[in-house]
Every structure is written in C-alpha cells, then in structure tokens.
Design a protein around this motif. Structure first.
Motif, PDB file in Angstrom:
ATOM      1  N   GLN A  91      -6.877   0.529  -0.287  1.00 15.61           N
ATOM      2  CA  GLN A  91      -7.201  -0.676   0.475  1.00 15.61           C
ATOM      3  C   GLN A  91      -8.394  -0.454   1.384  1.00 15.61           C
ATOM      4  O   GLN A  91      -9.359  -1.192   1.347  1.00 15.61           O
ATOM      5  N   SER A 145       0.835  -1.206   0.000  1.00 19.39           N
ATOM      6  CA  SER A 145       0.000   0.000   0.000  1.00 19.39           C
ATOM      7  C   SER A 145       0.863   1.247   0.000  1.00 19.39           C
ATOM      8  O   SER A 145       0.557   2.226  -0.685  1.00 19.39           O
ATOM      9  N   ASP A 196      -5.998  -1.859  -4.789  1.00 23.03           N
ATOM     10  CA  ASP A 196      -5.322  -2.386  -3.612  1.00 23.03           C
ATOM     11  C   ASP A 196      -6.274  -3.285  -2.833  1.00 23.03           C
ATOM     12  O   ASP A 196      -7.193  -2.794  -2.182  1.00 23.03           O
ATOM     13  N   GLU A 197      -6.093  -4.574  -2.938  1.00 24.20           N
ATOM     14  CA  GLU A 197      -6.928  -5.577  -2.277  1.00 24.20           C
ATOM     15  C   GLU A 197      -8.420  -5.321  -2.486  1.00 24.20           C
ATOM     16  O   GLU A 197      -9.173  -5.193  -1.537  1.00 24.20           O
TER      17      GLU A 197
HETATM   18 MG   LIG Z   1      -2.037  -2.726   2.159  1.00 23.61          MG
END
Ligand SMILES: [Mg+2]
Ligand SMILES: Nc1ncnc2c1ncn2[C@@H]1O[C@H](COP(=O)(O)OP(=O)(O)OP(=O)(O)O)[C@@H](O)[C@H]1O
Ligand SMILES: Nc1ncnc2c1ncn2[C@@H]1O[C@H](COP(=O)(O)OP(=O)(O)OP(=O)(O)O)[C@@H](O)[C@H]1O
Ligand SMILES: [Mg+2]
Lengths: 308, 357, 339, 509
Positions: D89, D47, D169-170
């Motif tokens: 995220q 991240s 991000d995820e």
């Molecule tokens: Mg992360």
C-alpha cells in the motif's frame, strides 16, 4: 615557518642554516611537554631550523609517516622520540641510504637490520629502568621490615610502563608485597578513583605504599589517600619530577619523587652539531636524573632553576 | 520462564516488564553489585568519614564517579533523540576543565572561572549546533571534528601543560563541587541528579521533549507542522555542550588539575553506551532520561566492578565489552519474547494439524 | 496524458540530482590535487617521487580500511572495530611468527580472526538487533582487550620470516641517486589497489552491492522488496572486519613489528576518509573510489601541518578545521549544484 | 471457473498486535486467472492479510497453502520464491537509487563481469514501457518523480518476476483515470495468462469493472466470499460497513454554490505567486466559506501550488495577501500562525510522525504555533482530542496508540484533526480522500462542506474529478505546472467540462 626545507634541494639551504626534523610525540603535559619544549628551545639557540612533527594518541604510524617525510625532504638530521621501541628498520634504512643521521631521544629503539643500525648516531636520554629501580629501593628503605601496597601503571603495553616495571622488579625487596597493580592511564583523576577503590578493597590488608609510575597518577593517588584519612600512613613514590610533584613532596602528600629528567635539549643539539661538523658523538649519552625527598625537593624549588 | 505459565493479562504485565529496557538495566546493576559483594564482602559497607564529612565506601566512590557520566549522558540523550550524535563531549570536558584550572592558577575568582568554563562549553556546543542545523552538516562528522579540535583547544589553553590548581587558594567551592558532601551524599552526584531531573521536567512538562522526538522521528513532517527543526537541533547540541562542561568541571575539580590528554578521553563512548543501555535508540525518536541516568550509573558500576574484581588492567576493555554485550543481549526483544515465540509456534503446529485433519 | 507533464521533470532530474551525488567525490579529487600543488609551490617537496611513493606505501593500510568502512557506512551503519581488529590480528600474527608458524598459515589465521569478529558483530546486529555503532563498539573493546591479554610487549618479527616481503620496501620502479626521487611500490600498495577494485566490483556489479545501497536508502523497503537484507548485513560486517585484518597484515609487514596499542583511533581516520570521499554517513550515497581519495587527503593533512610549522598544541585544531572546511566546501558545492 | 483448484488457500488466519486482534480467523482463496478483491473499511485488515501472505507478519494461527502444499513463509524472499509478487500500500522503493535500479533490484541482468548495466536498464525500460512509463528515464533518480509515478514504478517492478500470484494493495489510490485504465489493461493481460491477482481498492466502480471474486472483511473478521457479478453494490457496502447502505450519508448531490457578494473581500489572495520549475506565477482568490477545487493531471502542479500557498516551498515570485493585507508566508510556521493549514498528499513522509501517539500527532501543530515552552493545558488537550476522535470517528478509538499502527485511512483522519485543531482560516487539503474507504470518504467530504459552511476557506486538491466537481464552488484547472482556467462551478459544469478544458488548452498552445 620552516624556510629551510622549502628550497627544493631540501635541508641544507643557502642560508647555511641546517634543518633538523623532530619526530615527536606531541604535547601531553608533564614530562612530555617539558621535554619537547626544551629540545625545541635548545635547537633554536644552537641556530638550527627545527621542523617539529607530533603524532596523535601515541600512534607510531603517524611517526613513521613523518620520519619518511623528513627523509624525502632531505633534512640534515632527524631526531626521533619514538612511541615504540621497534618497527623502525625500514624507515631507518631509508635514512641510511639518504645519509641522514638519526638521533633517538628519550626512548631507545631496537634495530635488527644492519643497514638500518648505521643510521642511528646516538641515543640521548635518561633511563626508565633506573627510575623504576630507584622506586623499589626507596620503598625498601622506607619499610625495612616489609609492607603491602599497590602499583599504579600507565596504559598496558607502552614500553615506558614495561621498563619502569622491570626496574622495580629488578630491585624490589622480597618482603615488599604488591597487593595489586592497576592501570590508571597516566591520568590523575583515574588514579584517584582507582586508588580509592583499592583502598576500600584492601582496608584489611593495611596498604602502606603506592608506587605510581608517573607524577600525574601519584598526585591523584595522594588525594584518594587524603580523602580516606590515611595521609602520611600510605607512602607514595612517583616518577618524573614535575614541579607539581615536588610541591606535593614538600607538602607531604608524596613521599618521594624520582626525576625522569626531560631537560636534555642542549646535549641533543650538541650531539647533532658534532655529527654535522664531522665529529662522532658518543653512541649512548646518559642523562642522569636526581631523586627528591622532601628536603631535596624544597631546595630544588627554592633554587628556582627548575625548568618545569 | 515464569511468564509462560501465567494467564494472559498477567502474562502481558510480565511481558511488558520483560520488554522494558529499564527492567533489564536494573537487573544488570543489581547483578554487578551482587558480584562485587561476593568478591569483597565489605562492598556494601558504608562508614562515616570525618575528614571528608560524608559517607565513605565503595558505593559512594562509585556514585562520585557516576556524576560526570550522568551529565554527558543526559546531553547525549537529547542529541541522539534528534537522530544525531555528539562525539565531542569528551573533548569539551577537557576544554572546560582546562579553562577553569588555567583561570584559577591565574588568580581568577573561582565563580568567574566556573562561569567562563560553562560559557565555553556552551560556545562549543553552539558551534556544533550551527554546523548541524544551519549548514546541515552530518552530526557524526561535525562532532568528530570538534572532538579532534577540542583536544587541541584544551592544549592551547594550558599551552600543553597539565595545569594544576590544587595548591591555589580560593578553589574550595570547585573542589567541594567534586569532593564535598551534601547530607553525607557526594555533592557532585546530588548536583548531577538535580540537573538531570531539571532537564527531565523541562523537556516533559513543556513541549520540548515531544518536539525533539518529533524532529528525530521525521524532520520534514515536523517542519510541516510548524516546528522549526533548526532551532531544536541547535538547542540540543548547545545543551549537550553545557552539560559536558559541567562534567568536565567534576572530572578536573576532583583532583583540581586538568590532564589535556586524559580528561574526558573516550567518555563520549561511555555516554553513548549509557544512552543505549537506557533504551534510547541511536536512530532517534523516543528518549528516556531516566534510562540514560540508570545507564550512566551502570557504566560507573562496571568500572567499579573492574577495580573490585581486580581485573588485570590489560583485560579491562575485554571485560567491559563482555558486560555491555550481555546487557544489550538481555535487552534484545528476541530474548524476552522467546517464551511467547515458542507458544506461537506450538499454537501454529496445532492449528495446522487441525487443518490437515 | 501524464507523459507530457512528466518528461521535462524526469529529464531535469537527470541533469540535476545525479551529478549532485558525485560532486563531493569530484570535489575530493580537485581539493586533493590543489593540496598537492600548494605543498609543491610552498615547500617544493610534494611532487617528489619519494613523497608520492611513501604517501601510498605508508597509507596502503588506510586505503584498505577506508574501503572496509565504506560498506557499513553505505547502509547507514558503521564499523568501529577495525582499528582494534588490526591490533589483535597483528599481535596474534607476530606471536605465531615468533612461535615459528609458517607465514602462509599465519596470514590465514589472521584473516580468520578478523572474520570471526565480523561474524560476532553481524550476530549482535542481526540476531539481537543491537545498533551497528554499539555492536562494533563492543567488538572494538573486546578485540582490543583480548589483544592486550595476549601480549602487551611490542613484538618484532623473527628474521627471514617469509612475511615481511608483503610490506618490505618492495620494488624501485625509478631508482634515482637520491632516494627522495625514487618511485617505489610494494606489495602492500598492490594489495590495497586490488582491494579497491574488489570494493568497486562488489558495490557496483553484484546484487549484494546493490542491496547494500538499497538498505542505505530504506531498510524496510529493501526487506519488502524481498532483498536478502539479513544475509547482506552479515556479508558487510564480515567483509569490513576481514579487510581490517588484511590492513593489519599490510601494516605489520611494513613496519615489521606489532603491539596491542597499534591502530588506536584508526577507525576514526577511516570514517573521516570515507566522509571526505563524499559518502553520506547516514547511508545510501557514496563511492568506494571517493573513500580512497579521502584516505589520501586525510594522509597529507599531517605533512602540511608540519611544513606550515603549526604549533604543536594547535595541530589537532588545524587538522580538524581542514576536514571541516573540506566538508563545508562539499556541502556548499552540492547545495549550489542542486539549485 | 470454480471448478479449478485455488493456487493459494489461507485458512483461519489470526494475527494479533499488541492491543489489537488485526485478523481473527480469516479465510482467503485465490484462483489462477482470476482477479480477486479484498474488501473492507479502513482498518478491516486487508493490508495485514496481505502481509501475512507475503511473510512480512508471522501468523499466530491458521495455515497457508500455496499450490496445494502447506507453506511456512518467513519473509518476503520466501514469498517471492514461491511466485508471489506484491505491491504494498505504501510505496516501498529506495529513493536514493535510480528508477531502473528500483525496478530491477535483486533481478539485475548479469554478464561475465557481474551486473551488466546496459542490459539491466534495457530490461527496466521494457518493464516500465509495459506500464506506459516509456517516457521515464531509468537512469533518473526515483526521488525526482511523484508518489503517483513511484506507485506505477512499483507495479512495474512487481511484473519483473513472472509470478503465479500478483498482489496489488490499493495501487489506484494515487492514479488518475487514464493511468487506472492502463493499469487495468495490464491486469487483464496478466490475469488471462493464468495469474491469480489480489486487488485492493476503495473505488467500487473499479471493483465492479475488474474483479471476478470478492472476499469481505470487517474489523478483522471474515465476512464472506462472493462472486462480484452476483453481488449488488448496496449488499456489498452493507457487508463491509455492517449497516445498510442507505444509512451511509452519501452526498450524491452537488454542493449548493456559495455566491460571492460583490465587494466581498477574499480571505487569501495570491498575486503572481510562483516558483521556478514547480509552478508558474499564479493568481488565486479564496473567499471565506468557499471551496476551491484544484483539478489537473498528475504532475500538473496542484501539489506545488498548494505547498506554495502554505510556505512549504519558498515562492521566488509574486505576493501573498491575507484579508487584504500583505504577508510574507515563507515557512509552514508563519502560515500556521496566520491560520493557513496544509494537509499533504504524502502522508507517510510529510504527514504522520510515525512513532508519536495519535494524541500527540493531533496536538503537535497547535503546540508548535503556541510555542515550545507554552504547553497546551491537559484539560484543553483532552477536549480537543476527544472532540476530533469522535467527530472523525478514528478507529481504534484509542488516542494513545502509535499512529504508525493505524490503518492508512485512520491516519488520514488524525492528520485532518491535527489541522482542524488550529482552527485555520484557510485549509488546503491535498488528496484528502486518497486511500480512504467509502464510509470515511463520505465523512470527510461531509466535513469539508461543514467547514465551508462555518466560514472556513478550503482548497480541495484531488485527482478524482467527481468529488472536485461535487464539492467545489470554483474549480482551478492546472496543466503542466501552470494555471489554465478558473471555472465557476455552476450546474452547467460537469467532469466532462474539466476534461475538455485540459484537452483544449493543449491545442491552443
Ligand atoms: Mg491497507
Ligand atoms: N504493526 C502494527 N501494530 C499494531 N497494530 C497494527 C499494525 N498494523 C496494523 N495494525 C492494526 O491492524 C488493523 C488492520 O490494519 P490494516 O492496515 O490491515 O487495515 P487495512 O484494511 O489495510 O486499512 P486501509 O484500507 O486503510 O489500508 C488496524 O486496526 C491497525 O490499527
Ligand atoms: N510527472 C512527474 N514527474 C516528475 N515529478 C513529478 C511529476 N508529478 C509530480 N511530480 C512531483 O511530485 C510532487 C507532486 O506532484 P505535482 O504537484 O507536480 O502534481 P500534482 O498535480 O500534485 O499531481 P499529484 O499530486 O497527483 O502527483 C511534486 O513534488 C512534483 O515535483
Ligand atoms: Mg498532488
């Protein structure tokens, strides 16, 4: 509370009782409370229905709002105890158009507009300048061959402050030196802090007098002086003449108190009555005030007829 | 700056110091004292005053005045830590003062008067607490209302007069509280300091402090950990009320007379400034009582400076603002990260050159 | 797939929450009307055209301030300096008029001074991350102080100054024999209305406006979404301060004089108005129109206390309690609706 | 495809936070028309790397070139203008605004009178539809939908600017299988249109399904850039965790089922417990040492049921029995007092207390039930903290760090530690492995089994059927906020069984 103004045709209600709108400052203790209570009482005694409308922290806007409201309520007369001496032209014009007589109390208001002028019947109240002059003369008398001292002022900008200041300037003797003027916001405990500070600061210059523009501040100053162990060495002159102040004079904490006489409800009520009865009261009704040194204060207190 | 040349580890220490609000508050305080001393060489002098039985001098009167700020700033710190605010402290001061003075003049025993005054402070604080915690009203508006109403209550208590108890016999303990001395140090300052330390110990030695912060940081998460946010909120406003009452006693007892309009006027703002100067964020969360205490003294010192410099009364607000702005700007990370930031930029330039090559 | 599960929720949400945001504002409308009716029934003067007229004319300034205050509050900030800015711009303006400066120039200067203070607040907030409360508290003291340094006299306008007409008694739309029944309006009121429209458009039909709401929802999110947060913050405090200057123009024009002490406590009246209008002080929710109603509600509190003959000492208590009841009512309604 | 020029080149990126070097000379290249995965454990720096690219964090060293020109990104706005669209995220949207406004913020359609809301909402609808969210009403407030939904909305938002680079991000951490497939379909479309996609996920299956190229990080260090299809799993895992995959205690086998003896009393029994609009009256037993899995689609009511059992929401129906005697669990405090703990799926808003330290976050629940004025003795506190810092191996191993500065995975561990600290009889875990790296995930699953073995009752809520089936003794299936089945999880049961149950229940209805 105010049945008078409730009947939709406004003030002059069937009961014949006249309704008077009082644009006031609000209870701020000391002079103000005494003054407004006295006026309320006097009008009650004179059989008027007084509608009372105070402002908050001297906000002229709220007074203007109240004034205009009274005009719309079509009251029979308006008493104006203004926080400011200007800015009333428009409202007064409205009053003139509605043929509502206006009586200014305590503070006079200056009016440019001719129409507006018509609305004001008379001014009732003591003089701030006079009070300031008394202070200057007293100091001059106390210290014929000169002295240093301070002035404790009210909040910068209020016209009372200016008038009392002007009075002082008018009559202050050339050998009287004001080391510093500080504002203590009419407040006792601020006056104490400020005075304590000034005494520290000017120890060298040996200050001998303090002119406090109102009793509250004078009393605070007195305590600072006392704490500094200068009681009696520094003479304090104050304006207003509240009971606390007179006691202080007797006790020797204060040197001299100039009354700013708040008791003129009767005179005001009378003026209003005359006007509504078709007579013409004087345009400027001066309320004379006394001055108190220790002796005078004592007799005044003992006489027990002081209302505040 | 010095920080720039030093080696890393040292650099960190310096950076930490520079980053710490307390450092800057201390700097500011010292700066003000220096300024005053330059203007008035007597400023630091302390003399013994026999008829008060304590030390005398500019610094002493300054401490004497700071006592009330210490009280309200302490309460304000806890409230602000819960992401709230208490605008009513000034008015509570007036109410408590009015109560005490009125009771005294009515011949009530001084201790009773004091207790009742504190009780009233507690009640008003609790009302704030209930409104905020149970009814979930917004602190700002709730306490704003209480600030309006409080003045009114004070006026009702004295029926609009500025009740004067200076002539009343038996008021000595109260008078002493504000004007007396303990070992030559102003009694009210000592009392205030003791209370601040007490609050500090309670909040840090028990879990109170952490829970207050936790609620201020994330109320829902706190609830999910079993904390009862309502209790906490109620608590801080109640405390703030009591401390404000004490401040009110200090303010009125110093002259033994209440001024329904002026007593405590605008002091909520001073308290908030003290708290922020002390490094507690108005957004809530971490609080520093030490910082707030320092902030309170600084406020008193600024006012002292105004008198010492003889700033024209018209100009005082502007002067006050200027000082506050300077302090806050000094505290801004931007300012004391300057050197680090410049270094970073330089490093970046080099590495980019390297890449280019 | 998940749609099955979602749809009902989403719909329910629509029915529920969204009005919930409006309720306080709607409540403001209702209660305002109820107050008027009550006043009329009990005292018979509240429906008079004269009363309505002066309600607006005397409070044009407050309406403008309420709009100004709405912007920062929507972001969870606040602008405490508006009252003081009224003071300094008023004092400077009067000084210049008396110095014989042409009115148009005076107006421009006043607005610029306001903007300058807004800019200062913006810099303190964005560049030195001071919290808005503190930053504007400082600019408040600063403005108030400079005002009283410039002059502590009460300054009156010179005659025929080409300025007073802004706030002059304006035009009588309905002219009855009795002034109490005249319906009149002045330029000040019109300016106020324009400001309200401006506020509405800014907030609901410009990206800046949406950014303001976004910041109120979550500043960090707004930043990560790539919204121009910093710029918007500047816009907000510039606007609120400049509007304060405008309010000053309207007010001074109306009463024809000015003073360093004018506008003390007005910032709090403005905040009260905004909150009564249903804007959440912590930001994110609220409407400019609500604030206007708030201003009107706030304005008729005093007349009511006067007519009810509330004892002087208690007036502030009553005003406070009225606002409280108001806020509680809104809270109750909102909570109830949420169920 | 290596012949074409990379659109983004990050060289020698270094970022230091007070105390940690989050990134140390990391390189990253993104190619148009490629899906590029950033791989690494929790706290590896993924991240942070992304935030460096989008100008959220200022870099302390290194260089970023976009389209061949060196660029200085100060802030997300720059990044966006440079054609970089990002979904971070943690969902970063404004809950006070409507779904549509969130999608279009900053890109509202404008007409003659400023923003034209009709057009804007229509546009929003279009972008939502692309994400298979056509059922959402753009005018509904964002707060009315689940985090999962919000995640999808955030992605829809990223699609609004037609970007050259799309960063996710995820994004899949809170999605279930179906939504993941929808998402991948879109990603493929976008990729084929020549956009470079940067993708982060802890699900290796997803990585191998969608990505072309991998960059591997290990605690802030750049390890290697490889092509996905040339890299076998074990090798990849090895590079990520720094030891060979074998060492990783993957518990592939299904948990040995804990038989309930006849006449045995459950720890917790709920009878017809329910709450209007959230979950219909439900019966549920949890026995000591039993793992009960909650399975279901998004919005099926798993979280609600969990929250209800914890008293986070007040039930308006039914009763609650603890070891056979009736209790009234109406607040988290009471629940915790009675040894019932709940670990939320919404870590950021209902879990961590961001500005407190790891240590405080671990102890706060225990402290709360002990009472404010009864502080935990320092010695005891230290023991608890060390114990769990080690057991769950939280990184960085410094309990005095602010929890907000930990990576997502490590925050989750701290929260689990928080609940274990009160030694609950019943532990409700809502999506405990969401966003957790394979290593940590295995550790947490292991932990769950240990706890059960020690006799703790566990409710295990997860959108990953795989782990539900593997860990649970009994599986409670929910649908549309209603319990539809209790499945005794013996060897005959598999993910398919669950999926069918859900599907069929629809038919009968
Ligand atoms: Mg992360
Ligand atoms: N704002 C910050 N301040 C201090 N340290 C930070 C900050 N943000 C991240 N870190 C540290 O930097 C490291 C990398 O964090 P990062 O969030 O990039 O990891 P990650 O790879 O995204 O992990 P995850 O897969 O759990 O999201 C972690 O050790 C974290 O503790
Ligand atoms: N599809 C949805 N639409 C609207 N709100 C939802 C939806 N799904 C979940 N929510 C809300 O989000 C929270 C958690 O979702 P819920 O418990 O309903 O489903 P779940 O089975 O837990 O699925 P998940 O937790 O994976 O979102 C709850 O507050 C619920 O009200
Ligand atoms: Mg869930």
């Amino acid at each position: 509370a105010c049945g008078g103004s409730s009947s939709s045709d406004g003030g002059s209600s069937d009961s014949g009782q006249k309704t008077v709108g009082f644009v006031a400052v609000g209870p701020e203790g000391g002079f103000r409370t005494a003054n407004e209570n006295d006026i309320k009482q006097a009008f009650k005694d004179a059989g008027f229905n007084l509608v009372y409308s105070p402002t908050q922290n001297n906000d002229q806007q709220k007074q203007i709002q109240a004034f205009n409201k009274f005009v719309n309520d079509e009251v029979d007369a308006i008493i104006l105890s203004s926080t400011e001496d200007s800015g009333w032209d428009d409202s007064l014009k409205k009053a003139a158009e509605a043929e509502i007589p206006v009586f200014t109390v305590d503070r006079n208001v200056e009016v440019k507009d001719a129409e507006a002028k018509k609305a004001i019947v008379s001014h009732i109240g003591p003089s701030n300048e006079w009070a300031g002059e008394q202070a200057a003369e007293r100091i001059a008398k106390d210290f014929p061959n000169g002295a240093n001292g301070f002035i404790l002022e009210g909040p910068a900008g209020l016209s009372v402050v200016k008038d009392r200041g002007t009075g002082w300037e008018n009559k202050v003797a050339s050998n009287i030196k004001v080391l510093e003027s500080q504002s203590a916001n009419w407040s006792t405990d601020e006056a104490k802090t400020v005075t304590a500070g000034l005494l520290d600061k000017y120890k060298a210059k040996n200050p001998q007098f303090i002119f406090a523009q109102n009793d509250e501040m004078g009393i605070g100053a007195a305590q600072a002086v006392d704490a500094a162990g200068l009681k009696g060495k520094v003479k304090i002159v104050t304006i207003d003449g509240t009971e606390a102040a007179l006691k202080a004079v007797v006790a020797g904490d204060l040197d001299f108190v100039i009354e700013y006489n708040p008791i003129f409800g009767k005179e005001t009520a009378q003026a209003v009555k005359d006007k509504l009865d078709g007579k013409t009261p004087e345009a400027d009704i001066q309320i004379e005030s006394k001055t108190f040194d220790a002796a005078a204060a004592k007799t005044a207190l003992d006489s027990g007829e002081r209302k505040y | 700056m010095a920080a720039a040349e030093k080696k890393d580890d040292k650099n960190n220490v310096v950076a930490k110091l520079l980053g710490n609000n307390l450092t800057w508050s201390v700097v500011a305080l010292i700066a003000l004292i220096i300024i005053c001393t330059i203007v008035d060489h007597q400023f630091l002098n302390l003399s013994w005053n026999d008829n008060t039985g304590g030390l005398a001098g500019p610094l002493i009167t300054m401490l004497q005045e700071s006592a009330r700020y210490l009280m309200i700033a302490t309460g304000m710190t806890l409230v602000i830590s819960t992401a709230g605010i208490d605008l009513s402290v000034g008015s509570v001061m007036a109410v408590a003062g009015a109560t005490a003075m009125q009771l005294l003049t009515n011949g009530t025993n001084v201790w009773v008067a004091i207790l009742v005054a504190l009780a009233i402070g507690l009640v008003i604080g609790s009302v704030n607490g209930v409104l905020v915690s149970i009814l979930g009203l917004q602190p700002f508006i709730t306490t704003l209302i209480m600030m309006l109403a409080g003045r009114g209550i004070a006026k009702v208590i004295t029926s609009g007069e500025n009740t004067d108890a200076s002539q009343v016999a038996g008021g000595e303990p109260l008078r002493w509280m504000a004007n007396g001395f303990i070992l030559g140090i102003p009694a009210n300052f000592v009392i205030a300091l003791v209370i601040v330390i007490a609050v500090g110990l309670v909040s840090r030695k028990t879990a109170m402090g952490m829970m207050i912060e936790s609620v201020g940081i994330n109320q829902e998460a706190s609830r999910m950990t079993g904390i009862n946010p309502r209790k906490i909120l109620f608590l801080v406003y109640a405390i703030s009320g009591v401390l404000a009452a004490i401040a009110g006693l200090f303010a009125t007892a110093s002259v033994m007379r209440v001024d329904v309009v002026k007593t405590g006027q605008d002091l909520e703002m001073y308290a908030i400034l003290a708290v922020v100067i002390g490094g507690t964020s108005l957004l809530g969360g971490k609080f520093s009582l030490a910082g707030s205490a320092l902030g309170a003294v600084i406020i008193a010192m600024i006012r002292k400076t105004i008198i010492t410099l003889g700033v024209d009364s018209a100009a005082t607000p502007a002067f006050f603002a200027a000082v506050v702005i300077i302090i806050c700007v000094m505290q801004a990370p931007k300012v004391h990260n300057l050197s680090a930031e410049l270094k970073r930029k330089r490093a970046l330039k080099d590495s980019q050159k390297a890449v280019a090559a | 797939m998940s749609s099955a599960a979602v749809t009902p929720k989403a719909e329910k949400a629509k029915g529920g929450k969204f009005d919930a945001q409006m309720i306080p504002t709607i409540a403001a409308v209702v209660i305002f009307i109820l107050m008027l009716i009550m006043g009329q029934v009990l005292f018979g003067t509240y429906f008079r055209l004269g009363f309505i007229s002066s309600l607006f004319i005397d409070h044009a300034y407050l309406i403008i301030l309420a709009v100004a205050m709405t912007l920062p509050i929507l972001t969870g900030g606040i602008d405490l300096s508006v009252g003081a800015i009224v003071a300094i711009t008023a004092v400077v303006g009067m000084k210049m008029l008396n110095g014989g400066t042409p009115a148009p120039l005076v107006l421009v200067v006043m607005l610029l001074i306001g903007a300058a203070f807004g800019l200062l607040a913006g810099v303190l907030i964005e560049e030195f991350n001071m919290q808005p409360f503190i930053a504007t508290l400082s600019t408040m003291f600063l403005a108030r102080g400079i005002a009283s340094i410039i002059s502590t006299d009460s300054l009156t306008m010179p005659a025929n100054n080409g300025y007073a007409w802004i706030g002059g008694e304006g035009w009588k739309i309905i002219d009855n024999p009795k002034i109490a029944n005249d319906l009149s309006i002045n330029l000040g009121v019109i300016i106020a209305i324009v400001v309200v429209v401006f506020g509405y458009i800014l907030l609901h039909h410009t990206r800046t406006g949406r950014t303001i709401y976004a910041i109120g929802g979550s500043r960090s999110s707004a930043e990560l979404m790539g919204l121009p947060v910093k710029r918007t913050q500047y816009v907000i405090y510039l606007t609120s301060a400049t509007l304060a200057a405008l309010a000053s123009i309207v007010y001074t024009a109306n009463i024809g004089s000015a003073k360093n002490t004018v506008g003390v406590g007005w910032e709090l009246d403005a905040v009260a108005s905004v909150v009564i209008g249903g804007t959440i002080i912590t930001g994110g929710f609220g409407y400019v129109l609500g604030s206007v109603l708030g201003a009107l509600v706030r304005s008729i509190l005093e007349p009511l206390t006067t007519d009810f003959g509330v004892p002087a000492e208690a007036v502030q208590i009553v005003v406070g309690v009225m606002i409280l009841i108001f806020v509680v009512l809104q809270r109750a309604v909102t909570a109830f609706k949420k169920e | 495809m290596t012949d074409k020029q990379p659109i983004v080149v990050m060289k020698g990126i270094t970022i230091e936070f007070p105390g940690v070097k989050a990134l140390d000379g990391v390189n990253l290249r993104l190619f148009p028309g490629e899906v590029h995965a950033l791989m690494g454990e929790n706290g590896a720096g993924k991240s942070t790397m992304i935030k460096a690219l989008t100008g959220v964090y200022k870099i302390d060293a290194g260089s970023i070139t976009v389209d061949g020109k060196p660029t200085q990104l100060n802030g997300t706005l720059d990044a966006q203008n440079a054609g970089i669209a990002t979904v971070y995220q943690e969902v970063n949207l404004c809950t006070n605004l409507s779904i549509g406004e969130n999608v279009m913020l900053g890109h509202e359609k404008r007409g003659p009178f400023g923003i034209d809301w009709k057009k804007t909402h229509a546009e929003a609808r279009k972008h939502l539809a692309k994400m298979g969210l056509d059922h959402l009403n753009p005018r509904a407030p964002l707060s009315s939908i689940s985090i999962a939904m919000q995640q999808l909305v955030a992605i829809a938002r990223a699609m609004v600017i037609d970007a050259k680079v799309l960063i996710l991000d995820e994004p899949t951490s809170s999605l279930d299988a179906n939504e993941v497939q929808d998402l991948f379909a879109i990603m493929r479309k976008v990729r084929d249109s020549g956009v470079a996609i940067l993708f982060v996920s802890h699900f290796l299956d997803q990585i191998y399904e969608i990505t072309d190229r991998l960059t591997i990080l290990r605690n802030g260090q750049f390890i290697k850039e490889v092509m996905t299809k040339e890299t076998p799993r074990d090798e990849l895992i090895g590079m990520m965790i720094g030891k060979s995959a074998a060492e990783l205690s993957q518990i592939g086998a299904k948990k040995a089922r804990r038989e309930i003896k006849p006449g045995e009393k459950p720890v917790v029994t709920i009878k017809q417990l329910g709450r209007k609009g959230q979950i219909e009256p439900t019966n549920q037993d949890v026995y000591a040492g039993e793992v009960v899995g909650f399975a279901g689609l998004l919005g099926s009511g798993r979280t609600e049921l969990g929250r209800l059992m914890f008293g986070a929401d007040k039930p308006d129906h039914g009763e609650y029995m603890l070891n056979g005697k009736k209790v009234n669990i109406d607040s988290p405090y009471v629940a915790l007092k009675n040894g019932i703990a709940y670990s939320t799926e919404n870590r950021r808003d209902e879990g961590i207390v961001a500005d407190l330290t790891v240590r405080q976050n671990m102890l706060i629940a225990l402290q709360a039930i002990r009472g404010m004025f009864n502080p935990i003795p320092k010695k005891e506190a230290d023991e608890i903290v060390d114990k769990y810092m080690k057991e769950l191996n939280v990184r960085p191993p410094d309990p005095n760090k602010l929890i907000k500065n930990l990576s997502g995975g490590n925050q989750q561990k701290v929260l689990i530690a928080r609940w274990l600290a009160i030694q609950p009889k019943l532990l409700i875990l809502d999506e405990p492995t969401r966003g957790i790296d394979i290593g940590a995930k295995a550790e947490i699953q292991q932990k769950v089994l240990e706890l059960a073995a020690e006799g703790m009752g566990v409710v295990f809520i997860s959108s990953e059927l795989e782990e539900v089936v593997r860990l649970s003794d009994t599986i409670t299936v929910l649908k549309d906020h209603k319990k539809i089945a209790d499945i005794v999880n013996d060897d005959t049961v598999s993910q398919a069984t669950i999926v069918e149950t859900i599907a069929n229940s629809g038919k009968e209805a």
